[in-house]
Enzyme design. Structure first.
Site, PDB file in Angstrom:
ATOM      1  N   ALA A  46       0.845  -1.203   0.000  1.00 63.05           N
ATOM      2  CA  ALA A  46       0.000   0.000   0.000  1.00 63.05           C
ATOM      3  C   ALA A  46       0.877   1.249   0.000  1.00 63.05           C
ATOM      4  O   ALA A  46       1.849   1.337   0.763  1.00 63.05           O
ATOM      5  CB  ALA A  46      -0.907   0.005   1.230  1.00 63.05           C
ATOM      6  N   LYS A 108       8.262   5.140  15.682  1.00 61.88           N
ATOM      7  CA  LYS A 108       8.463   5.509  17.097  1.00 61.88           C
ATOM      8  C   LYS A 108       7.414   6.501  17.571  1.00 61.88           C
ATOM      9  O   LYS A 108       6.986   6.473  18.722  1.00 61.88           O
ATOM     10  CB  LYS A 108       9.859   6.090  17.330  1.00 61.88           C
ATOM     11  CG  LYS A 108      10.085   7.438  16.659  1.00 61.88           C
ATOM     12  CD  LYS A 108      11.397   7.550  15.993  1.00 61.88           C
ATOM     13  CE  LYS A 108      11.246   8.377  14.744  1.00 61.88           C
ATOM     14  NZ  LYS A 108      12.185   8.099  13.711  1.00 61.88           N
ATOM     15  N   GLU A 132      11.392  -3.350  16.568  1.00 66.25           N
ATOM     16  CA  GLU A 132      12.848  -3.184  16.713  1.00 66.25           C
ATOM     17  C   GLU A 132      13.363  -1.936  16.001  1.00 66.25           C
ATOM     18  O   GLU A 132      14.269  -1.246  16.482  1.00 66.25           O
ATOM     19  CB  GLU A 132      13.546  -4.438  16.146  1.00 66.25           C
ATOM     20  CG  GLU A 132      15.042  -4.436  16.265  1.00 66.25           C
ATOM     21  CD  GLU A 132      15.524  -4.461  17.706  1.00 66.25           C
ATOM     22  OE1 GLU A 132      15.383  -5.480  18.370  1.00 66.25           O
ATOM     23  OE2 GLU A 132      16.051  -3.428  18.164  1.00 66.25           O
ATOM     24  N   VAL A 135      13.639   2.260  17.446  1.00 67.61           N
ATOM     25  CA  VAL A 135      14.735   2.917  18.177  1.00 67.61           C
ATOM     26  C   VAL A 135      16.045   2.398  17.613  1.00 67.61           C
ATOM     27  O   VAL A 135      16.258   1.195  17.504  1.00 67.61           O
ATOM     28  CB  VAL A 135      14.697   2.595  19.692  1.00 67.61           C
ATOM     29  CG1 VAL A 135      15.754   3.409  20.429  1.00 67.61           C
ATOM     30  CG2 VAL A 135      13.334   2.858  20.271  1.00 67.61           C
ATOM     31  N   GLY A 137      17.284   2.507  14.609  1.00 67.91           N
ATOM     32  CA  GLY A 137      17.288   2.007  13.228  1.00 67.91           C
ATOM     33  C   GLY A 137      17.740   0.570  13.136  1.00 67.91           C
ATOM     34  O   GLY A 137      17.049  -0.344  13.594  1.00 67.91           O
ATOM     35  N   ILE A 139      20.200  -0.960  14.641  1.00 67.95           N
ATOM     36  CA  ILE A 139      20.899  -1.559  15.796  1.00 67.95           C
ATOM     37  C   ILE A 139      19.940  -2.447  16.582  1.00 67.95           C
ATOM     38  O   ILE A 139      18.881  -1.979  17.003  1.00 67.95           O
ATOM     39  CB  ILE A 139      21.436  -0.482  16.766  1.00 67.95           C
ATOM     40  CG1 ILE A 139      22.168   0.619  16.004  1.00 67.95           C
ATOM     41  CG2 ILE A 139      22.330  -1.087  17.826  1.00 67.95           C
ATOM     42  CD1 ILE A 139      22.529   1.815  16.879  1.00 67.95           C
ATOM     43  N   ASP A 204      12.344  13.762  18.711  1.00 69.12           N
ATOM     44  CA  ASP A 204      12.568  12.421  18.176  1.00 69.12           C
ATOM     45  C   ASP A 204      13.262  11.551  19.237  1.00 69.12           C
ATOM     46  O   ASP A 204      12.845  10.413  19.487  1.00 69.12           O
ATOM     47  CB  ASP A 204      13.449  12.543  16.909  1.00 69.12           C
ATOM     48  CG  ASP A 204      13.920  11.211  16.384  1.00 69.12           C
ATOM     49  OD1 ASP A 204      13.162  10.566  15.642  1.00 69.12           O
ATOM     50  OD2 ASP A 204      15.054  10.796  16.723  1.00 69.12           O
ATOM     51  N   LYS A 208      11.988   8.021  21.409  1.00 67.31           N
ATOM     52  CA  LYS A 208      12.797   6.800  21.518  1.00 67.31           C
ATOM     53  C   LYS A 208      13.142   6.502  22.981  1.00 67.31           C
ATOM     54  O   LYS A 208      13.168   5.342  23.398  1.00 67.31           O
ATOM     55  CB  LYS A 208      14.073   6.961  20.691  1.00 67.31           C
ATOM     56  CG  LYS A 208      13.787   7.029  19.191  1.00 67.31           C
ATOM     57  CD  LYS A 208      14.996   7.519  18.437  1.00 67.31           C
ATOM     58  CE  LYS A 208      14.767   7.498  16.934  1.00 67.31           C
ATOM     59  NZ  LYS A 208      15.856   8.177  16.212  1.00 67.31           N
ATOM     60  N   GLY A 305      18.468   5.248   8.018  1.00 71.11           N
ATOM     61  CA  GLY A 305      18.806   4.824   6.658  1.00 71.11           C
ATOM     62  C   GLY A 305      17.895   3.681   6.266  1.00 71.11           C
ATOM     63  O   GLY A 305      17.532   2.841   7.107  1.00 71.11           O
TER      64      GLY A 305
END
Ligand SMILES: NC(=O)c1ccc[n+]([C@@H]2O[C@H](COP(=O)([O-])OP(=O)(O)OC[C@H]3O[C@@H](n4cnc5c(N)ncnc54)[C@H](OP(=O)(O)O)[C@@H]3O)[C@@H](O)[C@H]2O)c1
Length: 429
Positions: A46, A108, A132, A135, A137, A139, A204, A208, A305
């Protein structure tokens, strides 16, 4: 025909993260099947505009603008939401969860603001809600905290969780750039939005921090519980002074257990240049965990990213698909509301710079205000600025409330021209 179980995926959003996820699902399909015994098949994608040109090839017939139909479609087993924002993501995920579909999201903002509603819907249907990617990205943070450290008593989680601000502060530290110059450079490189407020004012990072605190301490923390300050007041002089004293300035998200309460805050802080977080440069993220038995653990990597974030989404998707075929969700115990310790009652060392008239008696008056509020000075430096002087203080550990009262007292002194930056100082005295 292969008898590998197929799990059908409804993908909501095909931008930076969704597009990268599609690429991974296609490119890694055989590896995923070999390692998990499952085939993940995307049945719908979508988007807002079907006509839009995309950098990823979406198989014929999958694109649709009817996200609501995808969320509850009978030929979708797991829903992945990578649209972002609160609406329509909230409505879509609630309908998917109520229809008994596990959900994976990297959103988030949604979780930190209306997560409770979503977790209740997931618990009500007995399905997974995994996040996952929300927070840090790419990691792995949520799973290590929730699973590997499930039996650990965590004292503090301290992280650099916003790549934009870390890039700006790195440029200020390493190239001597001023705040505006570093921000403009970050915008030119695509590390900062044209309206950078959410990043530079700490919103932001606060979203997180709420998610990290909830997972680390097993209590419900929302974005509104997080004390927040950004980096837009930090000057080249603050960074330079920190450097001379052996510190680095970082925007930190800190979640701490204080007795039975939890303190959660986002603010710039001076950390010793020998601390592992001090070496986290440019747009990298890292989270430093302090546990009673495990000691210190640091998780480091790309906090944003398309590809790194899609990697985290894919891990969750495989987990949700596995749980679905194995017949049940992972561990999703409902959380009680956290009791939040207000910032006023926390203690820290502080850095403060003020500009004063350069004449006899001023220093004694300034020192008296500190003393009146029980804030003890660890070190003081004076720099001449013509008729004025800049006084730079580092305090011993003091209560936030007393430091704020000191600032109010200093503002009343006729000789004080300007109160500059106030920074918390992390580390031993
Ligand atoms: N990018 C990152 O580095 C990163 C890191 C961590 C977490 N995240 C999170 O991941 C999520 C997605 O981020 P992103 O960077 O991939 O965003 P993005 O590039 O802006 O992509 C958003 C996608 O959602 C689609 N969309 C928007 N409104 C829609 C609607 N009403 N119905 C259906 N589709 C709709 C857009 O469609 P069109 O393509 O047609 O416009 C686009 O494909 C966000 O929650 C973000 O916070 C991103």
């Amino acid at each position: 025909m292969s008898d590998t179980p197929v799990v059908r995926v409804g993908l909501l959003g095909c931008g930076h993260v969704g597009g990268a996820l599609l690429q991974l699902l296609t490119g890694h399909a055989d590896d995923i099947e070999r390692r998990t015994g499952l085939r993940l098949e995307v049945t719908h994608v979508a988007v807002r505009s079907v006509a839009k040109e995309r950098s990823v090839v979406v198989p014929e017939g999958l694109l649709t603008t009817d996200a609501a139909a995808v969320a509850t479609s009978p030929d979708v087993d797991v829903v992945v939401e990578v649209i972002g924002g609160i609406e329509p993501a909230r409505e879509l995920l609630l309908s998917a969860l109520k229809a008994g579909k596990p959900v994976v999201t990297g959103n988030k903002e949604l979780l930190a603001n209306v997560g409770t509603e979503l977790f209740e819907a997931a618990a009500g249907s007995g399905v997974d809600l995994l996040f996952e990617a929300a927070v840090g990205g790419g990691i792995p943070l949520i799973r290590p905290l929730r699973e590997s450290l499930a039996g650990e008593r965590i004292n503090r989680v301290m992280g650099i969780v916003n790549g934009t601000t870390n890039y700006i502060l790195t440029r200020m530290t390493e190239a001597g750039a001023g705040y505006v110059e570093a921000l403009t450079e970050a915008q030119g490189l695509g590390f900062a939005e044209r309206d950078p407020t959410a990043d530079v004012e700490g919103y932001d990072a606060a979203a997180k921090a709420a998610i990290l605190a909830s997972i680390a301490f097993g209590v419900k923390v929302v974005a509104g519980d997080v004390y927040r300050e950004g980096i837009s007041n930090i000057t080249a002089a603050d960074i330079d002074f920190a450097h001379r004293m052996g510190y680095v300035v970082k925007l930190l998200a800190v979640a701490e257990a204080v007795g039975d309460e939890v303190a959660v805050r986002v603010h710039p802080a001076m950390i010793p240049s020998t601390h592992p977080l001090a070496s986290v440069r440019e747009s990298f993220n890292a989270v430093f965990i302090e546990g009673e038995a495990v000691g210190e653990v640091m998780l480091y990597g790309r906090g944003a990213g398309g590809m790194p974030t899609a990697s985290a989404v894919l891990g969750d998707l495989i987990d949700a698909a596995h749980n679905l075929t194995a017949g049940g969700p992972g561990r999703t115990a409902p959380l009680a509301r956290a009791s939040i310790r207000p910032i006023d009652e926390l203690s820290s060392q502080y850095y403060l710079n003020i500009e004063v008239a350069d004449r006899p008696g001023v220093l004694a008056n300034v020192a008296r205000v500190f003393g009146e509020h029980g804030v003890s000075i660890r070190s003081m430096e004076q720099e001449g600025l013509g008729d004025e002087a800049r006084l730079i203080f580092i305090t011993h550990t003091a209560r936030e409330r007393d430091v704020q009262a000191t600032l109010a007292g200093l503002r009343e002194l006729e000789a004080v021209d300007r109160i500059g930056t106030l920074l918390r100082v992390i580390g031993p005295e």
